[in-house]
Design a protein around this motif. Structure first.
Motif, PDB file in Angstrom:
ATOM      1  N   MET A   9       0.877  -1.402  -0.349  1.00  0.00           N
ATOM      2  CA  MET A   9       0.198  -0.118   0.170  1.00  0.00           C
ATOM      3  C   MET A   9       0.976   0.850  -0.119  1.00  0.00           C
ATOM      4  O   MET A   9       0.397   2.236  -0.729  1.00  0.00           O
ATOM      5  N   ASN A  10       2.446   1.493   0.346  1.00  0.00           N
ATOM      6  CA  ASN A  10       2.639   2.438   0.245  1.00  0.00           C
ATOM      7  C   ASN A  10       3.325   2.218  -0.251  1.00  0.00           C
ATOM      8  O   ASN A  10       3.789   3.477  -1.190  1.00  0.00           O
ATOM      9  N   ASN A  11       3.196   1.287  -1.034  1.00  0.00           N
ATOM     10  CA  ASN A  11       4.222   2.388  -2.429  1.00  0.00           C
ATOM     11  C   ASN A  11       3.187   2.625  -3.854  1.00  0.00           C
ATOM     12  O   ASN A  11       3.828   3.384  -4.411  1.00  0.00           O
ATOM     13  N   LEU A  12       2.167   2.212  -3.490  1.00  0.00           N
ATOM     14  CA  LEU A  12       0.824   2.524  -4.017  1.00  0.00           C
ATOM     15  C   LEU A  12       1.246   4.531  -4.034  1.00  0.00           C
ATOM     16  O   LEU A  12       0.719   5.022  -5.045  1.00  0.00           O
ATOM     17  N   ILE A  13       0.663   4.460  -2.660  1.00  0.00           N
ATOM     18  CA  ILE A  13       0.792   5.867  -2.433  1.00  0.00           C
ATOM     19  C   ILE A  13       2.230   6.923  -3.011  1.00  0.00           C
ATOM     20  O   ILE A  13       1.656   7.877  -3.123  1.00  0.00           O
ATOM     21  N   TRP A  14       3.665   6.213  -3.269  1.00  0.00           N
ATOM     22  CA  TRP A  14       4.567   7.025  -3.628  1.00  0.00           C
ATOM     23  C   TRP A  14       4.508   6.889  -5.284  1.00  0.00           C
ATOM     24  O   TRP A  14       5.014   7.710  -5.129  1.00  0.00           O
ATOM     25  N   LEU A  15       3.435   5.497  -5.555  1.00  0.00           N
ATOM     26  CA  LEU A  15       3.221   6.121  -7.049  1.00  0.00           C
ATOM     27  C   LEU A  15       2.803   7.477  -7.029  1.00  0.00           C
ATOM     28  O   LEU A  15       3.247   7.967  -8.328  1.00  0.00           O
ATOM     29  N   LEU A  16       1.268   7.401  -6.586  1.00  0.00           N
ATOM     30  CA  LEU A  16       0.912   9.030  -6.596  1.00  0.00           C
ATOM     31  C   LEU A  16       1.125  10.134  -6.944  1.00  0.00           C
ATOM     32  O   LEU A  16       0.963  10.965  -7.179  1.00  0.00           O
ATOM     33  N   ARG A  17       2.237  10.118  -5.070  1.00  0.00           N
ATOM     34  CA  ARG A  17       2.951  11.160  -4.846  1.00  0.00           C
ATOM     35  C   ARG A  17       4.013  11.357  -6.085  1.00  0.00           C
ATOM     36  O   ARG A  17       3.862  12.866  -6.526  1.00  0.00           O
ATOM     37  N   ALA A  18       4.304  10.623  -6.847  1.00  0.00           N
ATOM     38  CA  ALA A  18       5.106  10.553  -8.004  1.00  0.00           C
ATOM     39  C   ALA A  18       4.459  11.247  -8.888  1.00  0.00           C
ATOM     40  O   ALA A  18       5.156  12.380 -10.147  1.00  0.00           O
ATOM     41  N   SER A  19       3.022  10.620  -9.520  1.00  0.00           N
ATOM     42  CA  SER A  19       2.648  10.848 -10.586  1.00  0.00           C
ATOM     43  C   SER A  19       1.789  12.197 -10.578  1.00  0.00           C
ATOM     44  O   SER A  19       1.870  13.343 -11.463  1.00  0.00           O
ATOM     45  N   LYS A  20       1.562  12.668  -9.560  1.00  0.00           N
ATOM     46  CA  LYS A  20       1.107  14.221  -9.186  1.00  0.00           C
ATOM     47  C   LYS A  20       2.798  15.247  -8.953  1.00  0.00           C
ATOM     48  O   LYS A  20       2.305  16.426 -10.171  1.00  0.00           O
ATOM     49  N   TRP A  21       3.421  14.850  -8.995  1.00  0.00           N
ATOM     50  CA  TRP A  21       5.065  15.329  -9.002  1.00  0.00           C
ATOM     51  C   TRP A  21       5.275  16.171 -10.815  1.00  0.00           C
ATOM     52  O   TRP A  21       5.395  16.665 -10.708  1.00  0.00           O
ATOM     53  N   ALA A  22       4.960  15.048 -11.132  1.00  0.00           N
ATOM     54  CA  ALA A  22       5.341  14.637 -12.538  1.00  0.00           C
ATOM     55  C   ALA A  22       4.259  15.952 -13.328  1.00  0.00           C
ATOM     56  O   ALA A  22       4.373  16.183 -14.273  1.00  0.00           O
ATOM     57  N   ARG A  23       3.502  15.713 -12.606  1.00  0.00           N
ATOM     58  CA  ARG A  23       2.219  16.581 -13.134  1.00  0.00           C
ATOM     59  C   ARG A  23       2.563  18.041 -13.735  1.00  0.00           C
ATOM     60  O   ARG A  23       2.208  19.255 -13.740  1.00  0.00           O
ATOM     61  N   ASN A  24       2.694  18.618 -12.451  1.00  0.00           N
ATOM     62  CA  ASN A  24       3.079  19.647 -11.497  1.00  0.00           C
ATOM     63  C   ASN A  24       4.088  19.680 -11.191  1.00  0.00           C
ATOM     64  O   ASN A  24       4.484  19.549  -9.399  1.00  0.00           O
ATOM     65  N   PRO A  25       5.630  19.908 -11.079  1.00  0.00           N
ATOM     66  CA  PRO A  25       6.708  19.643 -10.635  1.00  0.00           C
ATOM     67  C   PRO A  25       6.614  20.739 -10.116  1.00  0.00           C
ATOM     68  O   PRO A  25       6.612  22.390 -10.554  1.00  0.00           O
ATOM     69  N   PRO A  26       7.978  21.244  -8.938  1.00  0.00           N
ATOM     70  CA  PRO A  26       8.059  22.294  -8.242  1.00  0.00           C
ATOM     71  C   PRO A  26       9.077  23.579  -9.348  1.00  0.00           C
ATOM     72  O   PRO A  26       9.128  23.124  -9.771  1.00  0.00           O
ATOM     73  N   SER A  27       8.065  24.269  -8.370  1.00  0.00           N
ATOM     74  CA  SER A  27       9.398  25.691  -9.425  1.00  0.00           C
ATOM     75  C   SER A  27      10.533  26.022  -9.179  1.00  0.00           C
ATOM     76  O   SER A  27      11.539  25.263  -7.759  1.00  0.00           O
ATOM     77  N   PRO A  28      11.508  26.337  -9.856  1.00  0.00           N
ATOM     78  CA  PRO A  28      13.516  26.598  -9.999  1.00  0.00           C
ATOM     79  C   PRO A  28      13.181  26.721  -8.608  1.00  0.00           C
ATOM     80  O   PRO A  28      14.147  26.404  -7.830  1.00  0.00           O
ATOM     81  N   ARG A  29      12.874  27.793  -8.103  1.00  0.00           N
ATOM     82  CA  ARG A  29      12.686  28.942  -6.534  1.00  0.00           C
ATOM     83  C   ARG A  29      12.492  27.935  -5.909  1.00  0.00           C
ATOM     84  O   ARG A  29      13.521  27.984  -4.413  1.00  0.00           O
ATOM     85  N   MET A  30      11.754  27.113  -5.621  1.00  0.00           N
ATOM     86  CA  MET A  30      11.904  25.565  -4.717  1.00  0.00           C
ATOM     87  C   MET A  30      12.466  24.660  -4.425  1.00  0.00           C
ATOM     88  O   MET A  30      13.337  24.546  -3.246  1.00  0.00           O
ATOM     89  N   VAL A  31      13.311  24.742  -5.687  1.00  0.00           N
ATOM     90  CA  VAL A  31      14.158  23.634  -5.246  1.00  0.00           C
ATOM     91  C   VAL A  31      15.720  23.985  -5.515  1.00  0.00           C
ATOM     92  O   VAL A  31      16.623  23.464  -4.610  1.00  0.00           O
ATOM     93  N   LYS A  32      16.051  24.975  -5.945  1.00  0.00           N
ATOM     94  CA  LYS A  32      16.745  26.250  -4.919  1.00  0.00           C
ATOM     95  C   LYS A  32      17.077  25.967  -3.268  1.00  0.00           C
ATOM     96  O   LYS A  32      17.908  26.067  -2.637  1.00  0.00           O
TER      97      LYS A  32
END
Length: 61
Positions: free
Chosen positions: A1-24
């Protein structure tokens, strides 16, 4: 079940990546933490900033 949560989180990040400012910001925090660890390991950490009696279990070195 935990792997599914991480997969959903990764797909969310792929659709809405963090801004360059947040990465810095995250990279700066990681670099600061690494610098503090290096200073402590080299023995350059000041004596006044060391913890004498910490809470929790003491493990022998």
């Amino acid at each position: 079940m935990n792997n599914l949560i991480w997969l959903l989180r990764a797909s969310k990040w792929a659709r809405n990546p963090p801004s360059p400012r947040m990465v810095k910001l995250v990279l700066a925090i990681v670099a600061l933490a690494a610098a503090l660890v290096v200073l402590e390991k080299l023995g350059w950490w000041p004596d006044w900033a060391r913890l004498e009696h910490g809470r929790g279990v003491r493990l022998p070195r």
